[in-house]
Design a protein around this motif. Structure first.
Motif, mmCIF file in Angstrom:
data_model
loop_
_atom_site.group_PDB
_atom_site.id
_atom_site.type_symbol
_atom_site.label_atom_id
_atom_site.label_comp_id
_atom_site.label_asym_id
_atom_site.label_seq_id
_atom_site.Cartn_x
_atom_site.Cartn_y
_atom_site.Cartn_z
ATOM 1 N N ASP A 108 0.836 -1.318 -0.040
ATOM 2 C CA ASP A 108 0.211 -0.114 -0.111
ATOM 3 C C ASP A 108 0.701 1.390 -0.161
ATOM 4 O O ASP A 108 1.875 1.391 0.779
ATOM 5 N N ALA A 137 -0.751 -8.563 -5.311
ATOM 6 C CA ALA A 137 -1.696 -7.360 -4.923
ATOM 7 C C ALA A 137 -0.729 -6.141 -5.752
ATOM 8 O O ALA A 137 -1.574 -5.136 -6.010
ATOM 9 N N PHE A 140 -2.979 -4.460 -8.373
ATOM 10 C CA PHE A 140 -4.089 -3.812 -8.081
ATOM 11 C C PHE A 140 -3.822 -2.471 -7.071
ATOM 12 O O PHE A 140 -4.705 -1.586 -7.059
ATOM 13 N N ILE A 141 -2.956 -2.904 -6.134
ATOM 14 C CA ILE A 141 -2.875 -1.767 -4.870
ATOM 15 C C ILE A 141 -2.112 -0.434 -5.438
ATOM 16 O O ILE A 141 -2.328 0.431 -4.832
ATOM 17 N N SER A 142 -1.223 -0.456 -6.413
ATOM 18 C CA SER A 142 -0.439 0.781 -6.704
ATOM 19 C C SER A 142 -1.362 1.711 -7.413
ATOM 20 O O SER A 142 -2.442 1.443 -7.982
ATOM 21 N N GLU A 143 -1.116 2.989 -7.040
ATOM 22 C CA GLU A 143 -1.961 3.924 -7.582
ATOM 23 C C GLU A 143 -1.994 4.242 -8.970
ATOM 24 O O GLU A 143 -2.914 4.447 -9.497
ATOM 25 N N HIS A 194 -10.877 0.878 -6.558
ATOM 26 C CA HIS A 194 -10.013 0.230 -5.653
ATOM 27 C C HIS A 194 -8.578 -0.121 -6.043
ATOM 28 O O HIS A 194 -7.690 0.050 -5.519
ATOM 29 N N GLY A 195 -8.482 -0.437 -7.485
ATOM 30 C CA GLY A 195 -7.497 -0.705 -8.248
ATOM 31 C C GLY A 195 -6.657 0.534 -8.833
ATOM 32 O O GLY A 195 -7.154 1.704 -8.357
ATOM 33 N N ALA A 196 -5.797 0.552 -9.712
ATOM 34 C CA ALA A 196 -5.025 1.712 -10.284
ATOM 35 C C ALA A 196 -5.927 2.724 -10.769
ATOM 36 O O ALA A 196 -6.975 2.380 -11.412
ATOM 37 N N ARG A 197 -5.590 3.789 -10.208
ATOM 38 C CA ARG A 197 -6.307 5.087 -10.718
ATOM 39 C C ARG A 197 -5.989 5.526 -12.284
ATOM 40 O O ARG A 197 -6.789 6.124 -13.080
#
Lengths: 204, 455
Positions: A108, A137, A140-143, A194-197
């Motif tokens: 995160d 993860a 999905f978790i990175s911006e 929730h995932g990458a912007r």
């Protein structure tokens, strides 16, 4: 008798007409194809909220990533280098490998993740990723997500894509088409549920 | 004559602004579906194949489910079979209990709604967190989804803004959708990381590989299953498809039909447990095998749960999901409710104008309107047909089988036009409720024809 047996028996008892398995070859043959796959892929990816950039001759992929995400500090990469023609470019802009962290939650706060795309699908801008690190993860978790994709690995449609993919050793794979999104509040489209912007596909 | 549906729809329509917005917004989704489907010249062929694959797989369930089980076990997953909702809930609970799970994160699953999983687990002291934004909003509001794909379509952003001030500490009065969505992103990220187990449903289960495929736009299924190492995936057995070639067909249809996107953002393929983790797969019957024997309604098992039939339905758009008494609303919900318990859910079969639009947009060709029509024919046998409707159709039959009387009545019908409103719109005339009676023509077509007035 176990529930498994009960259910299978109920299926046997209730099944009536048995239909044959359809032959999909006619459909697969007829399915959409594009003359210029590269430009179609770029166009559709833009429509789904992502961006595609084509790495030109002698252009450095690290410069490109830094230019796209100038503020990024924590940059994870699952790949060490990319091959373009006869030259090899090492990925130098990353700051760590996703499997260096102890817990998946430690990922995160990752600003950018650089990952390897296997197949790009022109009809929907999706890229197939096969899990190639322990901490999936990271996808999905990175911006922001930067996917490196060989432009020779573009296919027209999902029928063609499924003929070529597998989930590999880790047993996980995903098609990602643009950034994470939602329209759950009054149907207003918002990127980054929730995932990458932001998703950038670099075609090499 | 009023059914529970029409009474509830009346309430929904009292808020004219929201009702109009609901109608227009869903129609916009339907228009997007039209646009993207027309970009695929082989669209109708795709629908035909989708239907044919489902007809094949649902008539070979024994073989395909056993093949799936064999492959899933070889992949290192645990496989369970649940006959009904209770068994499904107990299996999930026992897995969680065996791992001392206190925090459980879920992605959207209509099967979990069908089986009442959240209530079951919460009663046993497990914190269940829905991670799809719309589902999370409704969970915090203690409400149920009103649409299977757009669960919070009936909720206004002002209500969500107020909810988030209380639940997530957002700025009071800031109801901007981007702001609220990102507040939920931040809030739920902690929940993903803290959870000890994650659960998903499945859009497809592939027999030849033993993998489960989940489609989301938000990435919540993947955020969940990439944090805790304990994953539970459950699917209704009609979600089985033979192989990946079948996925090529369904992934082209699903999002285009449901939301007008060329594909969902994430189409995730879960085949093996994560390293050092566990993957538990539950195959659920809960009444599905019984439907196999019902030739009139077996095609409900083709349903992909895309929501296209709701978006296009003129009754659904103008009455909202809560007007239906079954937890799945719209054309597919009318039919699934009747299959579940006809005497309990028959109120919904009147929520249909038989326009057949649902049947024409369904990607897997469920004959939704034919089935609703068929259910209506059964109401008399079920003993729940409306007595006033029966009286009126009996009267019409009497009149129409007597031409002289019919012509006499028709000739004198225009008298009704000049009667005072109170004599037409009253309790005795059900047809005058909630609608205006058309004006009777001075001359009937029959008379005009005889006088050679029809060119």
């Amino acid at each position: 008798m176990s529930s498994r047996e009960d259910i299978l028996q109920s299926i046997r008892r209730n099944t009536r007409v048995r239909y044959e398995k359809p032959d999909l070859s006619g459909l697969e043959h007829e399915a959409l194809t594009y003359e210029d796959k590269l430009s179609k892929f770029c166009e559709i990816l833009k429509q789904v909220g992502g961006q595609a950039v084509i790495l030109k001759d002698k252009e450095n992929v690290n410069d490109m990533i830094k230019a796209a995400y100038p503020e990024a500090k924590r940059i994870a990469s699952t790949i060490k280098e990319i091959k373009t023609g006869n030259t090899i470019q090492p990925i130098t802009c990353s700051t760590f490998h996703p499997d260096d962290v102890e817990n998946s939650g430690d990922l995160d706060g990752t600003d950018v993740a650089i990952v390897d795309g296997r197949i790009g699908v022109c009809e929907n801008g999706a890229v197939w990723l096969t899990q190639d690190v322990e901490q999936r993860a990271v996808y999905f978790i990175s911006e922001a997500l930067v996917i490196i994709l060989d432009r020779n690995n573009l296919v027209n449609n999902m029928h063609e894509a499924y003929k070529q993919i597998d989930t590999g050793e880790y047993g996980y794979g995903v098609f990602i088409s643009g950034p994470s999104k939602t329209a759950d509040i009054e149907q207003a489209l918002v990127m980054g549920a929730h995932g990458a912007r932001s998703v950038t596909v670099i075609l090499i | 004559m009023s059914t529970k549906h029409s009474k509830a729809a009346g309430k929904f329509l009292e808020n004219k602004g929201l009702a109009a917005w609901h109608d227009e917004t869903l129609w916009m989704v339907r228009a997007k579906r039209d646009k993207v489907s027309k970009e695929v010249p082989e669209w109708e062929h795709l629908r035909d194949m989708a239907s044919a694959i489902k007809m094949y797989s649902n008539s070979h369930l024994e073989q395909l489910l056993m093949e799936f089980e064999k492959n899933a076990l070889a992949n290192g997953a645990h496989v369970y079979w649940a006959k009904d909702a209770d068994e499904y809930c107990s299996i999930v609970y026992n897995i969680l209990k065996g791992h001392q799970v206190k925090h459980f994160i879920k992605s959207k699953s209509m099967l979990a709604e069908e089986c009442g999983l959240n209530e079951f687990l919460e009663n046993k002291g497990i914190e269940v967190v829905e991670s799809d934004l719309g589902e999370r909003i409704l969970q915090l509001m203690h409400k149920r989804p009103s649409h299977i794909v757009l669960p919070a379509i009936h909720v206004k952003k002002e209500e969500i803004g107020e909810l988030f001030v209380r639940e997530m500490g957002t700025e009071p009065g800031n109801n901007d959708q981007t702001y609220l969505t990102h507040a939920a992103r931040k809030n739920l990220r902690r929940k993903f990381i803290e959870a000890e187990a994650a659960m998903t449903g499945a859009n497809f289960a592939v027999a030849s590989t033993g993998e489960c495929v989940v489609c989301t736009n938000e990435g919540n299924a993947d955020m969940g299953t990439s944090q805790p190492k304990l994953q539970i995936t459950a699917f209704g057995m009609e979600k089985i498809v033979p192989d990946r070639d079948a996925l090529g067909v369904f992934t082209r249809l699903l999002a285009r039909s449901g939301t007008g996107q060329p594909i969902t953002t994430y189409t995730s393929h879960y085949r093996k447990p994560r390293k050092g983790g566990e993957l538990h797969i539950i195959i659920v019957d809960n009444g599905r095998s019984r439907i196999l024997a019902d030739q009139e309604h077996v095609k409900t098992l083709n349903c992909l749960r895309c929501g296209a039939c709701m978006n296009t339905c003129p009754v659904y758009r103008r009455s909202g999901g809560y007007s239906y008494t079954y937890f799945i609303p719209g054309p597919i919900g009318i039919n699934l409710g009747m299959l579940k318990a006809p005497l309990h859910y028959y109120d919904n079969v009147s929520a249909c104008s038989l326009c057949y639009s649902c049947q024409n947009v369904c990607p897997a060709k469920v004959n939704l309107a034919d089935q609703i029509y068929h259910w209506r024919q059964q109401l008399h046998t079920l003993g729940v047909a409306s007595s006033s409707k029966k009286l009126m159709s009996g009267g019409m039959k009497f009149l129409m089988s007597r031409p002289a009387l019919f012509n006499f009545a028709l000739k004198n019908a225009p008298i009704v036009n000049s009667l005072p409103r109170g004599m037409i719109y009253n309790d005795l005339n059900d047809w005058g409720k909630e609608r205006e009676i058309p004006e009777f023509a001075k001359e009937s077509f029959n008379e005009m024809w005889k006088k050679n007035k029809v060119k």
